[in-house]
Motif scaffolding. Structure first.
Motif, short mmCIF file in Angstrom:
data_model
loop_
_atom_site.label_atom_id
_atom_site.label_comp_id
_atom_site.label_asym_id
_atom_site.label_seq_id
_atom_site.Cartn_x
_atom_site.Cartn_y
_atom_site.Cartn_z
N ALA A 210 0.80 -1.23 0.00
CA ALA A 210 0.00 0.00 0.00
C ALA A 210 0.83 1.27 0.00
O ALA A 210 0.37 2.32 -0.43
CB ALA A 210 -0.94 0.00 1.20
N GLY A 211 2.07 1.21 0.49
CA GLY A 211 2.88 2.42 0.60
C GLY A 211 4.37 2.16 0.48
O GLY A 211 4.80 1.02 0.27
N PRO A 212 5.18 3.23 0.65
CA PRO A 212 6.63 3.13 0.42
C PRO A 212 7.44 2.72 1.65
O PRO A 212 8.66 2.65 1.60
CB PRO A 212 6.99 4.57 0.03
CG PRO A 212 6.04 5.41 0.83
CD PRO A 212 4.76 4.63 0.91
N GLY A 213 6.75 2.45 2.76
CA GLY A 213 7.46 2.16 4.01
C GLY A 213 8.08 0.78 4.06
O GLY A 213 7.99 -0.01 3.11
N PRO A 214 8.73 0.46 5.18
CA PRO A 214 9.41 -0.83 5.34
C PRO A 214 8.46 -2.02 5.32
O PRO A 214 7.30 -1.91 5.70
CB PRO A 214 10.08 -0.72 6.71
CG PRO A 214 10.12 0.73 7.02
CD PRO A 214 8.92 1.33 6.35
N SER A 215 8.99 -3.15 4.90
CA SER A 215 8.24 -4.40 4.91
C SER A 215 8.38 -5.06 6.28
O SER A 215 9.50 -5.38 6.70
CB SER A 215 8.78 -5.35 3.84
OG SER A 215 8.45 -6.69 4.12
N ARG A 228 18.21 0.31 8.47
CA ARG A 228 19.26 1.34 8.36
C ARG A 228 19.79 1.44 6.93
O ARG A 228 20.17 2.52 6.48
CB ARG A 228 20.38 1.05 9.35
CG ARG A 228 19.95 1.30 10.79
CD ARG A 228 21.12 1.53 11.72
NE ARG A 228 20.65 2.13 12.95
CZ ARG A 228 20.32 1.46 14.05
NH1 ARG A 228 20.43 0.14 14.07
NH2 ARG A 228 19.88 2.09 15.13
N LYS A 229 19.81 0.34 6.24
CA LYS A 229 20.30 0.35 4.86
C LYS A 229 19.30 0.99 3.91
O LYS A 229 19.67 1.76 3.01
CB LYS A 229 20.60 -1.08 4.41
CG LYS A 229 21.17 -1.17 3.00
CD LYS A 229 21.47 -2.61 2.62
CE LYS A 229 21.98 -2.70 1.19
NZ LYS A 229 22.25 -4.10 0.79
N ASN A 230 18.02 0.69 4.12
CA ASN A 230 17.00 1.11 3.15
C ASN A 230 16.15 2.30 3.58
O ASN A 230 15.53 2.96 2.73
CB ASN A 230 16.08 -0.08 2.85
CG ASN A 230 16.80 -1.23 2.19
OD1 ASN A 230 17.04 -1.22 0.99
ND2 ASN A 230 17.18 -2.23 2.99
N PHE A 231 16.11 2.59 4.88
CA PHE A 231 15.29 3.69 5.39
C PHE A 231 16.08 4.48 6.44
O PHE A 231 15.74 4.47 7.63
CB PHE A 231 13.99 3.15 5.99
CG PHE A 231 13.15 2.36 5.03
CD1 PHE A 231 12.22 2.98 4.21
CD2 PHE A 231 13.32 0.99 4.90
CE1 PHE A 231 11.46 2.26 3.30
CE2 PHE A 231 12.57 0.24 4.00
CZ PHE A 231 11.64 0.89 3.19
N PRO A 232 17.14 5.15 6.01
CA PRO A 232 18.04 5.83 6.96
C PRO A 232 17.40 6.98 7.74
O PRO A 232 17.95 7.41 8.75
CB PRO A 232 19.18 6.33 6.07
CG PRO A 232 18.59 6.44 4.70
CD PRO A 232 17.58 5.33 4.61
N GLN A 233 16.25 7.47 7.29
CA GLN A 233 15.64 8.63 7.95
C GLN A 233 14.72 8.29 9.11
O GLN A 233 14.33 9.18 9.86
CB GLN A 233 14.85 9.45 6.91
CG GLN A 233 15.72 10.13 5.86
CD GLN A 233 14.88 10.76 4.78
OE1 GLN A 233 14.20 10.08 4.01
NE2 GLN A 233 14.89 12.09 4.72
N ILE A 234 14.36 7.02 9.25
CA ILE A 234 13.39 6.70 10.29
C ILE A 234 13.97 6.92 11.69
O ILE A 234 15.18 6.89 11.88
CB ILE A 234 12.82 5.27 10.16
CG1 ILE A 234 13.91 4.22 10.38
CG2 ILE A 234 12.12 5.06 8.84
CD1 ILE A 234 13.33 2.83 10.42
N ASP A 235 13.08 7.13 12.64
CA ASP A 235 13.48 7.39 14.02
C ASP A 235 13.39 6.14 14.88
O ASP A 235 12.69 5.18 14.52
CB ASP A 235 12.61 8.51 14.61
CG ASP A 235 12.97 9.87 14.06
OD1 ASP A 235 14.12 10.29 14.26
OD2 ASP A 235 12.11 10.50 13.40
N TYR A 236 14.09 6.20 16.02
CA TYR A 236 14.20 5.04 16.91
C TYR A 236 13.97 5.45 18.37
O TYR A 236 14.24 6.59 18.75
CB TYR A 236 15.59 4.41 16.82
CG TYR A 236 15.90 3.75 15.50
CD1 TYR A 236 15.79 2.36 15.34
CD2 TYR A 236 16.29 4.51 14.39
CE1 TYR A 236 16.08 1.76 14.13
CE2 TYR A 236 16.57 3.91 13.17
CZ TYR A 236 16.46 2.53 13.05
OH TYR A 236 16.74 1.93 11.84
#
Length: 244
Positions: A210-215, A228-236
């Motif tokens: 449905a969207g561009p986010g992580p699987s 970290r490799k594919n979505f470096p901008q996400i927060d933790y």
């Protein structure tokens, strides 16, 4: 470098066969003496208690069975800043107990906000270590009755359409999502400080298709390395702890 199997086979070449060792004795030592010594050694080894491996609470949900206090607070130090949650066990006892135990064993360390949708919710709780995720995948808790509403700032466990399917995934409501009440999502806590920080969490969006986010499947298999490799901008969540 040799493949692992080749290395293993090569190592075997340097281990003397048991039959060769069994036929070797020091000068003057009889076969019966050798057998007697071996027997005594084996008997001694049997008597020595084997050291038990210490269980890792992160990989053993059987540790997570304590009853939570009626009310407690947890602070999350995130990559955007600090968030303070207040848990009220009366709202959702099973959810509050699970959350309490997860905090106590140190589960919330380097935990990604992997599904964040603007004006809807920020979801987290899949562990960065796939082995830990696997350990908790079947550690389900029973559903709670919905006492509080999923209003902005309230925190609930995520679940599937199946009954009693909650494990470790949670979400913070970014808007008033009263429609979730009728679907069985039972809030157990509320953000009492730092909602402005929650609003800053990177809106990675919905996952595929449905969207561009992580699987979620790939997070389960590969953990934070994939994120970290594919979505470096996400927060933790860097760390979570009990506070007054």
């Amino acid at each position: 470098a040799l493949p692992f199997l080749a290395l293993l086979l090569a190592a075997c070449l340097f281990v003397a066969p048991v039959s060769a060792l069994a036929g070797h004795h020091e000068k003057g030592e009889s076969h019966s003496e050798g057998n007697e010594a071996a027997s005594k050694k084996a008997e001694s080894e049997k008597k020595q208690p084997r050291k038990k491996k210490a269980r890792d609470p992160l990989r053993d949900p059987s540790f997570a069975t304590e009853t939570a206090p009626k009310q407690f607070r947890v602070e999350f130090d995130t990559t955007q800043g600090k968030i303070l949650l207040e848990v009220n066990r009366a709202w959702a006892p099973n959810g509050a107990d699970r959350f309490y135990n997860l905090v106590k064993i140190g589960y919330f360390e380097d935990i990604a906000f992997f599904r964040v949708i603007d004006n809807f919710m920020a979801q987290f709780g899949m562990h960065g270590n796939p082995k830990v995720t696997r350990a908790w995948s079947k550690a389900r808790i029973r559903d709670d009755a919905v006492v509080q509403s999923n209003l902005r700032g309230f925190v609930s466990f995520a679940k599937t359409a199946q009954p009693n399917s909650r494990t470790t995934q949670l979400f913070i409501n970014l808007g008033d999502n009263v429609n979730l009440d009728g679907m069985g999502f039972a809030p157990f806590a509320k953000v009492i400080e730092g909602m402005d920080i929650v609003d800053k969490i990177y809106k990675v969006g919905e996952g595929p298709p449905a969207g561009p986010g992580p699987s979620p499947r790939r997070i389960q298999l590969l953990g934070n390395d994939y994120l970290r490799k594919n979505f470096p901008q996400i927060d933790y969540i860097k760390r979570g702890w009990f506070t007054e």
